[in-house]
Design a protein around this motif. Structure first.
Motif, PDB file in Angstrom:
ATOM      1  N   ALA B  25       0.852  -1.202   0.000  1.00 19.37           N
ATOM      2  CA  ALA B  25       0.000   0.000   0.000  1.00 19.37           C
ATOM      3  C   ALA B  25       0.883   1.246   0.000  1.00 19.37           C
ATOM      4  O   ALA B  25       1.973   1.252   0.575  1.00 19.37           O
ATOM      5  CB  ALA B  25      -0.926   0.001   1.215  1.00 19.37           C
ATOM      6  N   SER B  26       0.411   2.292  -0.661  1.00 17.10           N
ATOM      7  CA  SER B  26       1.121   3.579  -0.712  1.00 17.10           C
ATOM      8  C   SER B  26       2.565   3.397  -1.173  1.00 17.10           C
ATOM      9  O   SER B  26       3.463   4.116  -0.724  1.00 17.10           O
ATOM     10  CB  SER B  26       1.109   4.268   0.659  1.00 17.10           C
ATOM     11  N   GLU B  27       2.782   2.440  -2.073  1.00 17.33           N
ATOM     12  CA  GLU B  27       4.142   2.086  -2.479  1.00 17.33           C
ATOM     13  C   GLU B  27       4.938   3.269  -3.029  1.00 17.33           C
ATOM     14  O   GLU B  27       6.124   3.404  -2.745  1.00 17.33           O
ATOM     15  CB  GLU B  27       4.058   0.974  -3.538  1.00 17.33           C
ATOM     16  N   ILE B  28       4.286   4.128  -3.819  1.00 17.73           N
ATOM     17  CA  ILE B  28       5.042   5.242  -4.415  1.00 17.73           C
ATOM     18  C   ILE B  28       5.516   6.235  -3.362  1.00 17.73           C
ATOM     19  O   ILE B  28       6.386   7.057  -3.632  1.00 17.73           O
ATOM     20  CB  ILE B  28       4.227   5.982  -5.515  1.00 17.73           C
ATOM     21  N   TYR B  29       4.982   6.154  -2.158  1.00 14.84           N
ATOM     22  CA  TYR B  29       5.455   7.016  -1.060  1.00 14.84           C
ATOM     23  C   TYR B  29       6.308   6.228  -0.063  1.00 14.84           C
ATOM     24  O   TYR B  29       6.429   6.603   1.096  1.00 14.84           O
ATOM     25  CB  TYR B  29       4.276   7.692  -0.369  1.00 14.84           C
ATOM     26  N   GLY B  30       6.840   5.097  -0.518  1.00 14.58           N
ATOM     27  CA  GLY B  30       7.712   4.317   0.352  1.00 14.58           C
ATOM     28  C   GLY B  30       6.979   3.268   1.157  1.00 14.58           C
ATOM     29  O   GLY B  30       7.580   2.570   1.964  1.00 14.58           O
ATOM     30  N   GLY B  31       5.659   3.163   0.935  1.00 13.54           N
ATOM     31  CA  GLY B  31       4.896   2.135   1.637  1.00 13.54           C
ATOM     32  C   GLY B  31       4.547   2.556   3.058  1.00 13.54           C
ATOM     33  O   GLY B  31       5.045   3.555   3.569  1.00 13.54           O
ATOM     34  N   LEU B  32       3.659   1.766   3.648  1.00 10.65           N
ATOM     35  CA  LEU B  32       3.248   2.018   5.030  1.00 10.65           C
ATOM     36  C   LEU B  32       3.247   0.631   5.672  1.00 10.65           C
ATOM     37  O   LEU B  32       2.546  -0.271   5.223  1.00 10.65           O
ATOM     38  CB  LEU B  32       1.842   2.637   5.017  1.00 10.65           C
ATOM     39  N   ASN B  33       4.053   0.471   6.697  1.00 10.60           N
ATOM     40  CA  ASN B  33       4.291  -0.835   7.288  1.00 10.60           C
ATOM     41  C   ASN B  33       2.990  -1.472   7.811  1.00 10.60           C
ATOM     42  O   ASN B  33       2.314  -0.902   8.647  1.00 10.60           O
ATOM     43  CB  ASN B  33       5.309  -0.678   8.425  1.00 10.60           C
ATOM     44  N   GLY B  34       2.670  -2.653   7.286  1.00  3.01           N
ATOM     45  CA  GLY B  34       1.487  -3.360   7.767  1.00  3.01           C
ATOM     46  C   GLY B  34       0.233  -3.103   6.949  1.00  3.01           C
ATOM     47  O   GLY B  34      -0.858  -3.471   7.372  1.00  3.01           O
ATOM     48  N   PHE B  35       0.379  -2.475   5.779  1.00  3.52           N
ATOM     49  CA  PHE B  35      -0.774  -2.194   4.918  1.00  3.52           C
ATOM     50  C   PHE B  35      -0.512  -2.720   3.509  1.00  3.52           C
ATOM     51  O   PHE B  35       0.563  -2.486   2.955  1.00  3.52           O
ATOM     52  CB  PHE B  35      -1.054  -0.687   4.872  1.00  3.52           C
ATOM     53  N   TRP B  36      -1.497  -3.393   2.935  1.00  4.52           N
ATOM     54  CA  TRP B  36      -1.357  -4.006   1.617  1.00  4.52           C
ATOM     55  C   TRP B  36      -2.586  -3.719   0.770  1.00  4.52           C
ATOM     56  O   TRP B  36      -3.711  -3.728   1.276  1.00  4.52           O
ATOM     57  CB  TRP B  36      -1.196  -5.534   1.748  1.00  4.52           C
ATOM     58  N   ASP B  37      -2.369  -3.492  -0.514  1.00  7.03           N
ATOM     59  CA  ASP B  37      -3.468  -3.300  -1.459  1.00  7.03           C
ATOM     60  C   ASP B  37      -3.590  -4.536  -2.348  1.00  7.03           C
ATOM     61  O   ASP B  37      -2.592  -5.208  -2.621  1.00  7.03           O
ATOM     62  CB  ASP B  37      -3.202  -2.083  -2.367  1.00  7.03           C
ATOM     63  N   TYR B  38      -4.806  -4.814  -2.792  1.00  3.37           N
ATOM     64  CA  TYR B  38      -5.016  -5.931  -3.705  1.00  3.37           C
ATOM     65  C   TYR B  38      -5.138  -5.407  -5.128  1.00  3.37           C
ATOM     66  O   TYR B  38      -5.944  -4.509  -5.384  1.00  3.37           O
ATOM     67  CB  TYR B  38      -6.265  -6.720  -3.320  1.00  3.37           C
ATOM     68  N   GLY B  39      -4.344  -5.977  -6.036  1.00  5.34           N
ATOM     69  CA  GLY B  39      -4.395  -5.619  -7.448  1.00  5.34           C
ATOM     70  C   GLY B  39      -5.580  -6.288  -8.131  1.00  5.34           C
ATOM     71  O   GLY B  39      -6.402  -6.937  -7.477  1.00  5.34           O
ATOM     72  N   PRO B  40      -5.678  -6.141  -9.447  1.00  2.00           N
ATOM     73  CA  PRO B  40      -6.846  -6.670 -10.167  1.00  2.00           C
ATOM     74  C   PRO B  40      -7.139  -8.147  -9.880  1.00  2.00           C
ATOM     75  O   PRO B  40      -8.276  -8.498  -9.558  1.00  2.00           O
ATOM     76  CB  PRO B  40      -6.471  -6.436 -11.636  1.00  2.00           C
ATOM     77  N   LEU B  41      -6.134  -9.019  -9.957  1.00  2.00           N
ATOM     78  CA  LEU B  41      -6.407 -10.439  -9.707  1.00  2.00           C
ATOM     79  C   LEU B  41      -6.663 -10.706  -8.227  1.00  2.00           C
ATOM     80  O   LEU B  41      -7.524 -11.510  -7.865  1.00  2.00           O
ATOM     81  CB  LEU B  41      -5.248 -11.307 -10.208  1.00  2.00           C
ATOM     82  N   GLY B  42      -5.916 -10.018  -7.357  1.00  2.00           N
ATOM     83  CA  GLY B  42      -6.101 -10.210  -5.918  1.00  2.00           C
ATOM     84  C   GLY B  42      -7.463  -9.740  -5.449  1.00  2.00           C
ATOM     85  O   GLY B  42      -8.102 -10.388  -4.606  1.00  2.00           O
ATOM     86  N   ALA B  43      -7.917  -8.599  -5.996  1.00  2.00           N
ATOM     87  CA  ALA B  43      -9.231  -8.072  -5.589  1.00  2.00           C
ATOM     88  C   ALA B  43     -10.336  -9.055  -5.954  1.00  2.00           C
ATOM     89  O   ALA B  43     -11.278  -9.270  -5.187  1.00  2.00           O
ATOM     90  CB  ALA B  43      -9.478  -6.719  -6.241  1.00  2.00           C
ATOM     91  N   GLN B  44     -10.213  -9.687  -7.127  1.00  2.00           N
ATOM     92  CA  GLN B  44     -11.239 -10.641  -7.541  1.00  2.00           C
ATOM     93  C   GLN B  44     -11.154 -11.929  -6.722  1.00  2.00           C
ATOM     94  O   GLN B  44     -12.180 -12.493  -6.332  1.00  2.00           O
ATOM     95  CB  GLN B  44     -11.108 -10.941  -9.040  1.00  2.00           C
TER      96      GLN B  44
END
Lengths: 519, 519
Positions: B25-44
Motif C-alpha cells: 500500500a502507498s508504495e510510491i510514497y515508500g509504503g506504510l508498514n502493515g498495509f497491503w493493497d489488492y491488485g486486479p487479480l487479488g481483488a477478484q
C-alpha cells in the motif's frame, strides 16, 4: 407521467427499522451521530447493489462508443494510506469546512450556519445569531423557533423580540461587526472567532510510538486516491492499455459537521468509484459514455425516470470544453427530504490529469504512460464516475416504498427483482400433511441456485404474504393440497397480486427468467 | 501422502506483485508498514472468497447436527462504533501489548522482544540488550548478528564480546536489574522504562470539536462487537429464534507493533465472523458443528489436508468442558513462513454469554432472550467462528503456487475453480480470418453467465497459456481454423495440460459443470 408525490421519510425510516434494513449504529449506547448499521435485509440489499455494480462495471461493462470492448479491472486498496497521499491529493490543505469557535462556551459552529440580525441593547448595537443549516431560507424559521423557546434569558429575550433586518451571513460581516455578535450559547458579545478551516478527514495514529504529530495518518475521504497511487502498478502488471478503467468499492470517511437525512450524509459510507484513463482528446467522448451509461444503469435497477435526473454542472459545457474540461454532471434522485428537489447519487466528472500529476510531483515517481500505437508519452486524463453505495441503497428504499391501503401490510417494497434482498419465498400452506417436505425440497433447490430464499411455515398465508410485501420479496411459492396431487404450486406476484399455478418443476426456470443475471 | 515441501515465500510474493495480486500500500510514497493493497487479480480472488463464505454461511449454511435448517442472517455494521462498545468489550482496558520506552533515544520496543545478557563494564555490571521478535530461540542469532555489525561503539563492543549467560527476558528482571540495562539505542544504562501497556486500537476523533479527549473513538479491532450490540435489534426485527447466527464481513484494524509475514499480520485486515447464539447447554454441540464444518469448508476450497489442521486449545476439553467452556480451536494452515509449523486461519471459540452480559451491564439494555418453547428467559451463549479473509487469500495463494520447470511459465497457480479470479480465457488462434468474431461471441456468452472471463488475441498461443497459468485460470478455449469448419474448440486444462476438442455450443455447459455453484 403522473404528478410526483412526496413519500413520508419518517414512515420509510420506521419501516427500515421495523423490518431490519437499517439500524442506528451503537444504538444501545445512545447512537453515534452520522453512523448507521445495516440489518439482515439491508446488508443483503447493499450487497446486491454492490455486486450488480461490480458485475456491470468491472466484469461486463457496456460496449465502447464505437462498439467493441471497454477494458476494466478491479482493485481493493487500504482505508489508511500514507499521509503524503492526502497531501498530494489536496485533502490535507483543502478538504475543510470553515468553523467558528465560541471562546466563552467552547462550542463550535459551522460558519455557514450562523445567521445574524441586528438589535440594540447590552451597551449598544449587537448582532444576534441564530443557527440554520439550510441557508437563509431556513433562518427565518429558526428565528421563529427561538421566539417560542422558554429558556431564553431576559436580556437576550429583549434583544430577540426587537431583532430585525434581513438575515445576513456571519461570514459577510466586517471584523468590527463580528466583535459585536452575541454567540448562540454566549452571554456577552464578541466571543466568536473568525471562521477557521476544520479538516473533514478522520485522523489516526499508525505505529507504536503513539505520537500524534509524527505518526498521524488519515482514514480515506474517498476511494479514488487508492486507485491513482496504484496506476503504475496496474499498468505494469496487467495487460491494460489506455483507454481503460480501474474500479473499486469500499468504505470512506468524512467527519461531517452536520450529518443528516438518514444515511444520505453520514460520516462512514461506502463508495463505488471508477477512474477511467484516456487520451486527453478523448475525454469528452468517454465522459459522455460514462454519464449516459451510469444514468441508464440506475434506471435499470428500477429508479423511475421522473425521480432520476441528470444535471450538468455547466450549461455552456460544449463551448467551454477545451478550457473547462469535458464536463461534470450529477446523477440525482428525488429523495423525500429533497422533494421536490433532488440529491446527488453519483457524480461523473472529468478530473483531467490533476491527480496523476500531483502524485508524480509529490512522490517523484513518473506517472506518464507510453502509448505504443502513437509512439507518444503523456499523462492520461481521467473520467470519474463516483457513486455512493449508501445513497444508492437509500434511493432504492425510497423508490420501493409503496403505500397500498388495500393490502394487509398497508405498504409494500417494490424492489426490482435483481436487487431485492429476498428473491423468493416458499410456504407450505399448512405445516403438515406432507407439505413441509415438498416445500423444503423446493426451498433447497432454489437455495442452491439463487441467493436469498425465505422459508416460512408459520401463521396464516395472508400474514406471510404481508411479511414478504414489507420485505420486498417479488415472488412467493405456496405448496398446498393440490401440489400433492398434481405437482403444481401457486406463485404470487408481489406487484400485481396475481396468483397463478405453475408446475413444481418449472419453478427454477420461472425464477431464473425473472431474475435474469441476478441470482 | 507425500512429504510436505516448503515453498519459497519470496517467490510467492514476487509473483503476487508481478501478476497484480498484492501490492504494497502507498508504495510510491515508500509504503506504510502493515498495509497491503489488492491488485486486479487479488481483488477478484478476495471477492470470490468473501462471496463463497457468504453463500455457504449466510445464504445456504450446512444442515443442523440432527438434520434440518440452521438459521443465519447477515449484518453490515460500522467500523467506528461508540467508544463505550469497546469499554464493554474489554478492548479499552485489555487489548494491549506491553511496551518499553527508552528515555534517552525516545524509541519504543515491545517488551517481549527485549532479551538480555550480563556483562561487566561502564562502572560495574550491566545488562546488554538485543532485540529478537521470535523469542529466546531467536535471541542467540540476534547476538551473533550484533557481533557482525561494524557500527557498534567501542565501549559497547567491549561489553558485547564478553556478554554471557543464558538469554533472559527483560520482563523477568528485578527493578534493580532493569536499572542496569543498556537500551538498544542508548549510550548509558538505566534509560528503559518498565513495560507499559500500549493499546492496539487505532484512535480517531469524531465530530467537529477536534477534541482528543472528549470525542475519542476507535476503529473496530474486530467485527464481532457490531453483531453483539445489534443482537436485540435482530431478534426484534427478524423471525430468528435461538439457535441462530449473525454473520458479517468487514475491515478491522489493529495497530500491531510488529506487522510481518506479508499479509498475515497486517494492521488493516478483513474478517468474516459469525456469532452463533444458542442455549447454554447446547454450546458443545454447536461448537463441534461449526468447528467441523468450517474445517471442511476450507478443505473444499482446495487447501490440502496435510497443510491444514485443527488444533484444539485444550487437550482435556471433554473433561473440563463444564467449567472451561465448550471448546476453543484454531483452524491452521502451514504457511511457508511458519513451515513446518502452522499459522491461524480461523478461530472457533465458545465465548459463553460474556459479550452480551457485558453490553447489558454497560448499556443498561436487557440482552436476555425469551425462549418461547421453554417459557424461559436467559442470555444465550455464543459460538464464534472468526476467519481472516486476508489470511484465507494468503493460504489460497500459497497453496496454489506450483513450480513446474516443464512449463513456459515455470510456475502455475492451481486455484480451485470456485475461487479462481479468472474463470476461463477465450483465445482466437490468430487475430484474423474470422476467428476473432467467433471468439468474441463466445467470450460475450461466457461473460453474461460467469464472472471473470479473459480475452486475449496477442502473442503466441504458448505465451497466452503461460500468462493464464500464472494467473491461475483453469480453462482456456481456443478458436482456430477447425472451429470455422466444424464448430469445435480446443479446451486446455491448466492442471493436466490436456487439450481436447469440444463443440462450441457445449462450452457454456462444460464450464457450468466444472465451476459448480460458483460463477
Amino acid at each position: 407521467m403522473s404528478e410526483p408525490t412526496k413519500k413520508s421519510m419518517d414512515e420509510i425510516m420506521a419501516l427500515c427499522k421495523r423490518r431490519g434494513f437499517v439500524f442506528q449504529a451503537s444504538e444501545i449506547y445512545g447512537g453515534l451521530n452520522g453512523f448507521w448499521d445495516y440489518g439482515p435485509l439491508g446488508a443483503q440489499l447493499k450487497k446486491n447493489l454492490r455486486d450488480a455494480w461490480w458485475a456491470d462495471c468491472v466484469l461486463n461493462p457496456p460496449a465502447a462508443p464505437g462498439g467493441g470492448d471497454v477494458a476494466m479491472v478491479g482493485l481493493d486498496t487500504c482505508i489508511i494510506q500514507h499521509p503524503k497521499v492526502w497531501e498530494a491529493s489536496g485533502h490535507v490543505a483543502g478538504f475543510n469546512d470553515p468553523m467558528v469557535d465560541c471562546r466563552e462556551s467552547k462550542k463550535r459552529y459551522r460558519a455557514d450556519h450562523l445567521w445574524v440580525r441586528s438589535a440594540t441593547g447590552l451597551d449598544g448595537q449587537v448582532f444576534l445569531v441564530c443557527l440554520a443549516a439550510g441557508g437563509a431560507e431556513e433562518a427565518n424559521d429558526a428565528w421563529g423557533a427561538m421566539k417560542r423557546r422558554k429558556d431564553v434569558p431576559g436580556p437576550i429575550w429583549d434583544l430577540l423580540v426587537q431583532a430585525s433586518g434581513t438575515d445576513r451571513a456571519y461570514t459577510d460581516l466586517s471584523p468590527e461587526q463580528r466583535a459585536a455578535v452575541l454567540g448562540p450559547d454566549a452571554s456577552k458579545p464578541g466571543s466568536l472567532t473568525d471562521p477557521r478551516p476544520f479538516n473533514l478527514m478522520f485522523p489516526t495514529i499508525v505505529g507504536a510510538t503513539g505520537d500524534w504529530e509524527t505518526n498521524k495518518a488519515y482514514l480515506r475521504p474517498e476511494t479514488a486516491q487508492g486507485i491513482f497511487v496504484n496506476f503504475k502498478n496496474v499498468v505494469d502488471t496487467s495487460r491494460v492499455r489506455v483507454p481503460f478503467g480501474i474500479a473499486q468499492t469500499g468504505k470512506a470517511f468524512r467527519n461531517e459537521v452536520t450529518p443528516r437525512n438518514f444515511t444520505f450524509r453520514s460520516r462512514e459510507f461506502e463508495q463505488m468509484e471508477i477512474e477511467f484513463f484516456c487520451r486527453p482528446e478523448d475525454a469528452r467522448e468517454w465522459y459522455v459514455y460514462w454519464r449516459d451509461n451510469r444514468l441508464a444503469w440506475w434506471r435499470s435497477l428500477g429508479l423511475a425516470s421522473d425521480n432520476l435526473r441528470l444535471r450538468e454542472h455547466d450549461a455552456d459545457e460544449l463551448a467551454h470544453y477545451a478550457k473547462e474540461g469535458a464536463g461534470t454532471s450529477d446523477i440525482e434522485y428525488r429523495f423525500p427530504f429533497t422533494f421536490p428537489g433532488f440529491g446527488e447519487l453519483e457524480g461523473v466528472s472529468h478530473r483531467s490529469d490533476f491527480d496523476l500529476r500531483q502524485h508524480q510531483q509529490h512522490s517523484g515517481v513518473k506517472m506518464d504512460y507510453f502509448d505504443q500505437e502513437r509512439n507518444e508519452r503523456y499523462i492520461p486524463h481521467v473520467i470519474e464516475p463516483s457513486a455512493g453505495l449508501d445513497r444508492g441503497v437509500l434511493a432504492l428504499l425510497c423508490e420501493a416504498y409503496t403505500p397500498d391501503p388495500e393490502r394487509a401490510s398497508k405498504v409494500y417494497m417494490k424492489f426490482h427483482p435483481r436487487i431485492a434482498p429476498i428473491k423468493a419465498a416458499v410456504f407450505p400452506l399448512v405445516n403438515k400433511d406432507g407439505m413441509p417436505e415438498v416445500a423444503e425440497r423446493l426451498r433447497n433447490d432454489l437455495r442452491a441456485r439463487f441467493s436469498m430464499i425465505e422459508y416460512d411455515a408459520k401463521q396464516s398465508i395472508g400474514k406471510r404474504y404481508a411479511r414478504m410485501d414489507e420485505a420486498g420479496c417479488p415472488f412467493c411459492f405456496t405448496i398446498d393440497g393440490e401440489t400433492l396431487t398434481d405437482n403444481s404450486v401457486t406463485v404470487r406476484d408481489r406487484d400485481t397480486l396475481s396468483q397463478e399455478r405453475i408446475a413444481l418443476d418449472a419453478v427454477v426456470g420461472y425464477l431464473a427468467d425473472r431474475l435474469g443475471s441476478a441470482r
